[in-house]
Write a protein that holds these residues in place. Structure first.
Motif, PDB file in Angstrom:
ATOM      1  N   UNK A 143       0.842  -1.206   0.000  1.00  0.00           N
ATOM      2  CA  UNK A 143       0.000   0.000   0.000  1.00  0.00           C
ATOM      3  C   UNK A 143       0.874   1.253   0.000  1.00  0.00           C
ATOM      4  N   UNK A 144       1.889   1.260   0.867  1.00  0.00           N
ATOM      5  CA  UNK A 144       2.783   2.424   0.956  1.00  0.00           C
ATOM      6  C   UNK A 144       3.497   2.675  -0.368  1.00  0.00           C
ATOM      7  N   UNK A 145       3.965   1.601  -0.994  1.00  0.00           N
ATOM      8  CA  UNK A 145       4.680   1.739  -2.262  1.00  0.00           C
ATOM      9  C   UNK A 145       3.754   2.260  -3.360  1.00  0.00           C
ATOM     10  N   UNK A 146       2.552   1.682  -3.438  1.00  0.00           N
ATOM     11  CA  UNK A 146       1.604   2.069  -4.491  1.00  0.00           C
ATOM     12  C   UNK A 146       1.213   3.541  -4.397  1.00  0.00           C
ATOM     13  N   UNK A 147       1.053   4.047  -3.170  1.00  0.00           N
ATOM     14  CA  UNK A 147       0.592   5.422  -2.993  1.00  0.00           C
ATOM     15  C   UNK A 147       1.716   6.390  -2.631  1.00  0.00           C
ATOM     16  N   UNK A 148       2.981   5.914  -2.707  1.00  0.00           N
ATOM     17  CA  UNK A 148       4.123   6.791  -2.463  1.00  0.00           C
ATOM     18  C   UNK A 148       4.211   7.320  -1.046  1.00  0.00           C
ATOM     19  N   UNK A 149       3.840   6.491  -0.092  1.00  0.00           N
ATOM     20  CA  UNK A 149       3.878   6.883   1.312  1.00  0.00           C
ATOM     21  C   UNK A 149       5.058   6.190   1.974  1.00  0.00           C
ATOM     22  N   UNK A 150       5.779   6.923   2.804  1.00  0.00           N
ATOM     23  CA  UNK A 150       6.868   6.339   3.564  1.00  0.00           C
ATOM     24  C   UNK A 150       6.295   5.278   4.515  1.00  0.00           C
ATOM     25  N   UNK A 151       6.884   4.068   4.517  1.00  0.00           N
ATOM     26  CA  UNK A 151       6.376   2.975   5.360  1.00  0.00           C
ATOM     27  C   UNK A 151       6.330   3.362   6.835  1.00  0.00           C
ATOM     28  N   UNK A 152       7.391   3.995   7.315  1.00  0.00           N
ATOM     29  CA  UNK A 152       7.445   4.383   8.731  1.00  0.00           C
ATOM     30  C   UNK A 152       6.331   5.373   9.074  1.00  0.00           C
ATOM     31  N   UNK A 153       6.057   6.287   8.153  1.00  0.00           N
ATOM     32  CA  UNK A 153       4.987   7.268   8.365  1.00  0.00           C
ATOM     33  C   UNK A 153       3.629   6.575   8.407  1.00  0.00           C
ATOM     34  N   UNK A 154       3.407   5.634   7.488  1.00  0.00           N
ATOM     35  CA  UNK A 154       2.144   4.894   7.472  1.00  0.00           C
ATOM     36  C   UNK A 154       1.981   4.061   8.737  1.00  0.00           C
ATOM     37  N   UNK A 155       3.037   3.367   9.129  1.00  0.00           N
ATOM     38  CA  UNK A 155       2.974   2.546  10.354  1.00  0.00           C
ATOM     39  C   UNK A 155       2.695   3.431  11.564  1.00  0.00           C
ATOM     40  N   UNK A 156       3.316   4.589  11.620  1.00  0.00           N
ATOM     41  CA  UNK A 156       3.061   5.538  12.712  1.00  0.00           C
ATOM     42  C   UNK A 156       1.591   5.972  12.716  1.00  0.00           C
ATOM     43  N   UNK A 157       1.043   6.280  11.549  1.00  0.00           N
ATOM     44  CA  UNK A 157      -0.368   6.700  11.461  1.00  0.00           C
ATOM     45  C   UNK A 157      -1.301   5.576  11.907  1.00  0.00           C
ATOM     46  N   UNK A 158      -0.983   4.343  11.526  1.00  0.00           N
ATOM     47  CA  UNK A 158      -1.806   3.197  11.945  1.00  0.00           C
ATOM     48  C   UNK A 158      -1.743   3.041  13.455  1.00  0.00           C
ATOM     49  N   UNK A 159      -0.535   3.155  14.020  1.00  0.00           N
ATOM     50  CA  UNK A 159      -0.375   3.024  15.474  1.00  0.00           C
ATOM     51  C   UNK A 159      -1.174   4.094  16.211  1.00  0.00           C
ATOM     52  N   UNK A 160      -1.136   5.306  15.725  1.00  0.00           N
ATOM     53  CA  UNK A 160      -1.904   6.395  16.346  1.00  0.00           C
ATOM     54  C   UNK A 160      -3.402   6.099  16.260  1.00  0.00           C
ATOM     55  N   UNK A 161      -3.855   5.592  15.119  1.00  0.00           N
ATOM     56  CA  UNK A 161      -5.277   5.256  14.967  1.00  0.00           C
ATOM     57  C   UNK A 161      -5.677   4.162  15.954  1.00  0.00           C
ATOM     58  N   UNK A 162      -4.815   3.179  16.153  1.00  0.00           N
ATOM     59  CA  UNK A 162      -5.105   2.105  17.114  1.00  0.00           C
ATOM     60  C   UNK A 162      -5.176   2.660  18.526  1.00  0.00           C
ATOM     61  N   UNK A 163      -4.247   3.550  18.868  1.00  0.00           N
ATOM     62  CA  UNK A 163      -4.254   4.158  20.207  1.00  0.00           C
ATOM     63  C   UNK A 163      -5.536   4.954  20.411  1.00  0.00           C
ATOM     64  N   UNK A 164      -5.946   5.691  19.393  1.00  0.00           N
ATOM     65  CA  UNK A 164      -7.177   6.482  19.509  1.00  0.00           C
ATOM     66  C   UNK A 164      -8.411   5.589  19.635  1.00  0.00           C
TER      67      UNK A 164
END
Length: 122
Positions: free
Chosen positions: A96-117
């Protein structure tokens, strides 16, 4: 005339065994309930949202696996992170990160924040 005899109440062997079994069972149930209540109270007192360091997301994981692992509703990450990919939730984070040009670490961080919320524990 015969003298009046008092009738004594006597327990037969079967009745005595039944009473003992009921008392033992009731004691067992009470002890288990007390333990469950204690465990519940202890768990609830320590039930704080996980910190980001406790969220262990790897690039090989799919959104489906993350939903399962953290007990998230199926569409939660899709709506929270605005994921447009039609393969969701069966797409790996790295793809997903590669297809949409998103840094993997940034995406993983966003997912972690969403889980915490969402407030779940792994």
């Amino acid at each position: 005339m015969m003298p009046h005899r008092r009738k004594h109440w006597r327990l037969n062997k079967d009745t005595l065994i039944q009473i003992v079994v009921v008392v033992v069972f009731a004691t067992f149930v009470i002890v288990e309930v007390v333990d469950l209540v204690h465990d519940y109270k202890t768990t609830r007192q320590n039930d704080t949202p996980p910190s980001q360091s406790l969220i262990q997301i790897q690039p090989w994981m799919t959104f489906s696996y993350i939903n399962f692992l953290y007990d998230l509703p199926e569409g939660y990450l899709k709506s929270t992170l605005a994921i447009p990919d039609m393969r969701y939730p069966n797409v790996e984070i790295r793809h997903y990160a590669k297809k949409y040009g998103i840094d993997q670490a940034t995406l993983i961080h966003a997912i972690a924040i969403a889980i915490i919320h969402y407030g779940v524990r792994p």
